[in-house]
Design an enzyme around this catalytic site. Structure first.
Site, PDB file in Angstrom:
ATOM      1  N   ASN A 205      -9.894   3.635  -1.625  1.00 55.45           N
ATOM      2  CA  ASN A 205     -10.875   4.561  -2.220  1.00 55.45           C
ATOM      3  C   ASN A 205     -11.207   5.728  -1.282  1.00 55.45           C
ATOM      4  O   ASN A 205     -12.328   6.233  -1.270  1.00 55.45           O
ATOM      5  CB  ASN A 205     -12.159   3.809  -2.641  1.00 55.45           C
ATOM      6  CG  ASN A 205     -13.099   4.611  -3.552  1.00 55.45           C
ATOM      7  OD1 ASN A 205     -14.302   4.414  -3.530  1.00 55.45           O
ATOM      8  ND2 ASN A 205     -12.569   5.505  -4.349  1.00 55.45           N
TER       9      ASN A 205
ATOM     10  N   CYS B 256      -7.755   2.654  -6.305  1.00 59.59           N
ATOM     11  CA  CYS B 256      -6.609   2.539  -5.390  1.00 59.59           C
ATOM     12  C   CYS B 256      -6.950   1.470  -4.355  1.00 59.59           C
ATOM     13  O   CYS B 256      -7.832   0.647  -4.587  1.00 59.59           O
ATOM     14  CB  CYS B 256      -6.279   3.888  -4.747  1.00 59.59           C
ATOM     15  SG  CYS B 256      -7.609   4.558  -3.722  1.00 59.59           S
TER      16      CYS B 256
ATOM     17  N   ASP C 117       1.203   5.720  -2.027  1.00 62.78           N
ATOM     18  CA  ASP C 117       0.119   5.708  -1.046  1.00 62.78           C
ATOM     19  C   ASP C 117       0.415   6.755   0.039  1.00 62.78           C
ATOM     20  O   ASP C 117       1.399   6.633   0.763  1.00 62.78           O
ATOM     21  CB  ASP C 117       0.050   4.304  -0.436  1.00 62.78           C
ATOM     22  CG  ASP C 117      -1.086   4.164   0.560  1.00 62.78           C
ATOM     23  OD1 ASP C 117      -1.680   5.182   0.932  1.00 62.78           O
ATOM     24  OD2 ASP C 117      -1.353   3.020   0.961  1.00 62.78           O
TER      25      ASP C 117
ATOM     26  N   CYS D 238      -8.199   8.045  -0.521  1.00 59.84           N
ATOM     27  CA  CYS D 238      -7.133   9.040  -0.750  1.00 59.84           C
ATOM     28  C   CYS D 238      -6.888   9.258  -2.243  1.00 59.84           C
ATOM     29  O   CYS D 238      -7.315  10.260  -2.816  1.00 59.84           O
ATOM     30  CB  CYS D 238      -5.830   8.607  -0.066  1.00 59.84           C
ATOM     31  SG  CYS D 238      -5.963   8.419   1.729  1.00 59.84           S
ATOM     32  N   ARG D 239      -6.199   8.325  -2.897  1.00 56.39           N
ATOM     33  CA  ARG D 239      -5.745   8.572  -4.268  1.00 56.39           C
ATOM     34  C   ARG D 239      -6.862   8.517  -5.311  1.00 56.39           C
ATOM     35  O   ARG D 239      -6.956   9.414  -6.167  1.00 56.39           O
ATOM     36  CB  ARG D 239      -4.650   7.566  -4.643  1.00 56.39           C
ATOM     37  CG  ARG D 239      -3.354   7.771  -3.884  1.00 56.39           C
ATOM     38  CD  ARG D 239      -2.438   6.583  -4.003  1.00 56.39           C
ATOM     39  NE  ARG D 239      -3.007   5.409  -3.326  1.00 56.39           N
ATOM     40  CZ  ARG D 239      -2.498   4.196  -3.363  1.00 56.39           C
ATOM     41  NH1 ARG D 239      -1.401   3.972  -4.085  1.00 56.39           N
ATOM     42  NH2 ARG D 239      -3.065   3.210  -2.700  1.00 56.39           N
ATOM     43  N   SER D 240      -7.687   7.463  -5.288  1.00 59.64           N
ATOM     44  CA  SER D 240      -8.670   7.355  -6.392  1.00 59.64           C
ATOM     45  C   SER D 240      -9.793   8.392  -6.305  1.00 59.64           C
ATOM     46  O   SER D 240     -10.212   8.904  -7.356  1.00 59.64           O
ATOM     47  CB  SER D 240      -9.211   5.927  -6.536  1.00 59.64           C
ATOM     48  OG  SER D 240      -9.904   5.501  -5.394  1.00 59.64           O
TER      49      SER D 240
HETATM   50  P1  4NP Z   1      -5.816   4.970  -0.815  1.00 62.30           P
HETATM   51  O1  4NP Z   1      -5.047   5.045   0.598  1.00 62.30           O
HETATM   52  O2  4NP Z   1      -5.613   3.574  -1.332  1.00 62.30           O
HETATM   53  O3  4NP Z   1      -5.116   6.003  -1.640  1.00 62.30           O
HETATM   54  O4  4NP Z   1      -7.268   5.300  -0.534  1.00 62.30           O
HETATM   55  C1  4NP Z   1      -5.258   4.123   1.618  1.00 62.30           C
HETATM   56  C2  4NP Z   1      -6.361   4.246   2.433  1.00 62.30           C
HETATM   57  C3  4NP Z   1      -6.560   3.356   3.471  1.00 62.30           C
HETATM   58  C4  4NP Z   1      -5.652   2.328   3.669  1.00 62.30           C
HETATM   59  C5  4NP Z   1      -4.545   2.198   2.853  1.00 62.30           C
HETATM   60  C6  4NP Z   1      -4.350   3.099   1.813  1.00 62.30           C
HETATM   61  N1  4NP Z   1      -5.851   1.430   4.745  1.00 62.30           N
HETATM   62  O5  4NP Z   1      -4.994   0.548   4.955  1.00 62.30           O
HETATM   63  O6  4NP Z   1      -6.890   1.515   5.438  1.00 62.30           O
END
Ligand code: 4NP
Length: 158
Positions: free
Chosen positions: A11, A8, A125, A13-15
């Site tokens: 790294n 994602c 997201d 939340c989703r992945s």
């Molecule tokens: P992820 O979510 O891609 O599912 O881990 C996010 C985590 C952090 C950010 C964006 C999405 N960020 O902009 O810091």
């Protein structure tokens, strides 16, 4: 071993949620010696960090432990090493494909391609939203992760 990398943006939340969910499904199927599982982010914002607290808690309520996962950034070498590079959304997929020559980018897939239940192609997201976003992300990931294991079983005759 069949090697699966979930990717994602951050790294956190989703992945990591996909990594932990898929690992549980693989262990429940007694296939943990056959499938290697990891996750990474396309961006460097959260290298070395544990998953987001909301992701940790949502997964823990379903018996999925993400506590040992730490953020890392996906590399071109990951695309060489892993058999399945499974992106959460189109932006992640485009980013991954830009790291390698076109012939190698065939192994980059969207997780929701493996879902039976959801028509959506992308795992949204949840980072900027509330807790309900994390529940929905986990629902989607659980469904698609079962489909992914079926795909691996079929393709690799496991
Ligand atoms: P992820 O979510 O891609 O599912 O881990 C996010 C985590 C952090 C950010 C964006 C999405 N960020 O902009 O810091």
């Amino acid at each position: 071993m069949v090697k699966v990398l979930f990717v994602c943006l951050g790294n956190i939340c989703r992945s990591p949620t996909a990594e932990g969910t898929f690992r549980k499904i693989v262990i429940d199927a007694d296939m943990e010696l056959l499938i290697e599982i990891d996750s990474a982010g396309t961006h460097a914002y959260h290298i070395g960090e544990p998953p987001d607290q909301r992701a940790l808690e949502t997964a823990a309520r379903r018996g999925i432990d993400l506590a040992r996962i730490r953020g890392r950034q996906a590399t071109a070498d990951d695309l060489r090493r892993f058999d399945y590079v499974v992106a959460m959304d189109e932006e992640n997929r485009r980013h991954l494909m830009s790291l390698v020559p076109a012939d190698m980018s065939r192994k980059v897939r969207l997780l929701m391609e493996f879902s039976a239940k959801y028509a959506e192609r992308e795992v949204p997201d949840p980072y900027w939203g509330g807790n309900s976003g994390f529940e929905r992300v986990l629902d989607m990931i659980e469904d698609a992760a079962h489909g992914l294991l079926e795909d691996i079983r079929t393709r690799h005759a496991l």
